[in-house]
Scaffold this active site. Structure first.
Site, short mmCIF file in Angstrom:
data_model
loop_
_atom_site.label_atom_id
_atom_site.label_comp_id
_atom_site.label_asym_id
_atom_site.label_seq_id
_atom_site.Cartn_x
_atom_site.Cartn_y
_atom_site.Cartn_z
N LYS A 1 9.72 -13.75 6.79
CA LYS A 1 8.36 -14.45 6.71
C LYS A 1 8.37 -13.70 4.97
CE LYS A 1 6.98 -12.22 10.11
NZ LYS A 1 5.84 -11.39 11.05
N THR B 1 -6.56 -12.60 7.33
CA THR B 1 -4.97 -13.12 7.65
C THR B 1 -4.64 -11.90 8.64
OG1 THR B 1 -4.08 -11.50 6.09
CG2 THR B 1 -4.10 -14.04 5.61
N GLY C 1 -3.67 -10.31 12.19
CA GLY C 1 -2.70 -10.90 13.43
C GLY C 1 -1.80 -12.10 13.06
N THR C 2 -1.32 -12.39 11.61
CA THR C 2 -0.51 -13.57 11.45
C THR C 2 0.82 -13.45 12.19
OG1 THR C 2 -0.20 -12.71 9.43
CG2 THR C 2 -2.06 -14.43 9.56
N GLY C 3 1.23 -12.19 11.83
CA GLY C 3 2.62 -12.00 12.52
C GLY C 3 2.87 -12.04 13.94
N CYS C 4 1.75 -11.47 14.58
CA CYS C 4 1.68 -11.45 16.07
C CYS C 4 1.71 -12.96 16.48
CB CYS C 4 0.46 -10.76 16.66
SG CYS C 4 0.57 -9.04 16.20
#
Length: 268
Positions: free
Chosen positions: A173, A204, A206-209
Site C-alpha cells: 500500500k 484514517t 483502521g484503513t489497513g484493517c
C-alpha cells in the site's frame, strides 16, 4: 451468503481491528465471524494498553468456527506474540482454508508496537507462506523485505522479495508515499497498479484493517485477486473520503457510507 472470518485484535473505539473488520464484512454482504487475539485499550488518540488472549482460547475459538461453519475467506490482522502466531499457523494448516488475507500489523498510527519485535520473524516464516495475499503498508514492507522504500521502483523490489518468502500475491500500500496513493500488486509474474486520489483528511484510523477485510470479502464472493483489490480500493477510498470526525485524534473511516446514503440516513 458467504462467510468470512477475521482473526485479529479488538479496538475498543470501534474504528480498527475486529470491529472494523465486521463492519466491512457487513457492508459487503458477507457473514462476519471473529477470533479475538488481543484486547486493546485505544481510541482516536492512540493505544494505551494491550492484553493478549491465551493461546488455548485462540485455538478453541478457531476450532469452534471451523467445526461448525464453512469459511469462504479469512483475514488475519493483529497477532502480537510468537505463541499466538504459531497457534494460528498450526490451525490454518489443520483446516486448510482458502483465501487467506494477511495484514501484517506491526505498529499503530500512534507508534505503539502491536507486534512484539521478537515475533516479526515468526510472522514472516509462519504466516506469510500461508497467505493468498499479504497487504503490508510501506513501513511493514520495509521490515519484511529489508528494502528501503522511497519510490515506486523500490516498492516493486520489496514486493518481489516478499513474494519470494512464499506469499502468492503481495499488495504494498502506497499511503505513506508523498505523491499519489498508488498501491502495487505483484502476483509473481506481473505488477498491477492501483492509483487513487490522495484525500486531505486526518481521519484514517483502521484503513489497513478495512482494506484487507474488503479484499477477503470479495475473494469469498468468488472475485479474482485483481478484482478483489480493485473493489476494495474503491471501497476504502469512499470510506476515507466520507470519514468520521469522531474523538480528539485520528477519526475512523465511514464503513457504511454507501448503505447510509441508500437508506436516506445521510444526504451526501
Amino acid at each position: 451468503m458467504k462467510n468470512v472470518l477475521t482473526i485479529a485484535g479488538s479496538d475498543s473505539s470501534g474504528g480498527a481491528g475486529i470491529q472494523a473488520d465486521l463492519k466491512t464484512f457487513s457492508a459487503h454482504g458477507v457473514f462476519g465471524m471473529s477470533v479475538i487475539t488481543a484486547i486493546t485499550a485505544q481510541n482516536t488518540q492512540g493505544v494505551f494498553g494491550v492484553q493478549d488472549i491465551s493461546v488455548d482460547m485462540i485455538e478453541k475459538q478457531i476450532d469452534a468456527i471451523f467445526d461448525d461453519i464453512e469459511v469462504h475467506a479469512l483475514k488475519i490482522g493483529m497477532v502480537s506474540q510468537i505463541e499466538t502466531i504459531k497457534a494460528i499457523s498450526g490451525k490454518l494448516k489443520q483446516y486448510s482454508p482458502k483465501n487467506i488475507v494477511v495484514d501484517p500489523v506491526m505498529i499503530s498510527k500512534s507508534g505503539y508496537d502491536l507486534l512484539a519485535p521478537e515475533a516479526k520473524e515468526t510472522l514472516i516464516k509462519e504466516l506469510l507462506p500461508l497467505a493468498t495475499i499479504a497487504t503490508p503498508n510501506i513501513p511493514e514492507a520495509q521490515v519484511i523485505s529489508g528494502v528501503t522504500i522511497n519510490s515506486l521502483e523500490q516498492m516493486e523490489a520489496a514486493a518481489i522479495k516478499i513474494h519470494s518468502l512464499g506469499v502468492k500475491n503481495v499488495l504494498i500500500k502506497g499511503g505513506h508515499m508523498e505523491d499519489a496513493a498508488t498501491d502495487v500488486l505483484y502476483d509473481g509474474s506481473k505488477f498491477i497498479y492501483f492509483k487513487s486520489e490522495r484525500i486531505n483528511t486526518k481521519n484514517t484510523h483502521g484503513t489497513g484493517c478495512t482494506l484487507s477485510s474488503a479484499i477477503a470479502s470479495n475473494l469469498a464472493k468468488g472475485l479474482t485477486i485483481e478484482e478483489s483489490v480493485a473493489n476494495a480500493k474503491d471501497y476504502i477510498t469512499t470510506a476515507i473520503k466520507h470519514s468520521l470526525s469522531l474523538g480528539k485524534g485520528v477519526g475512523p473511516t465511514n464503513h457504511f457510507y454507501t448503505l447510509y446514503k441508500k437508506a436516506g440516513v445521510i444526504s451526501e
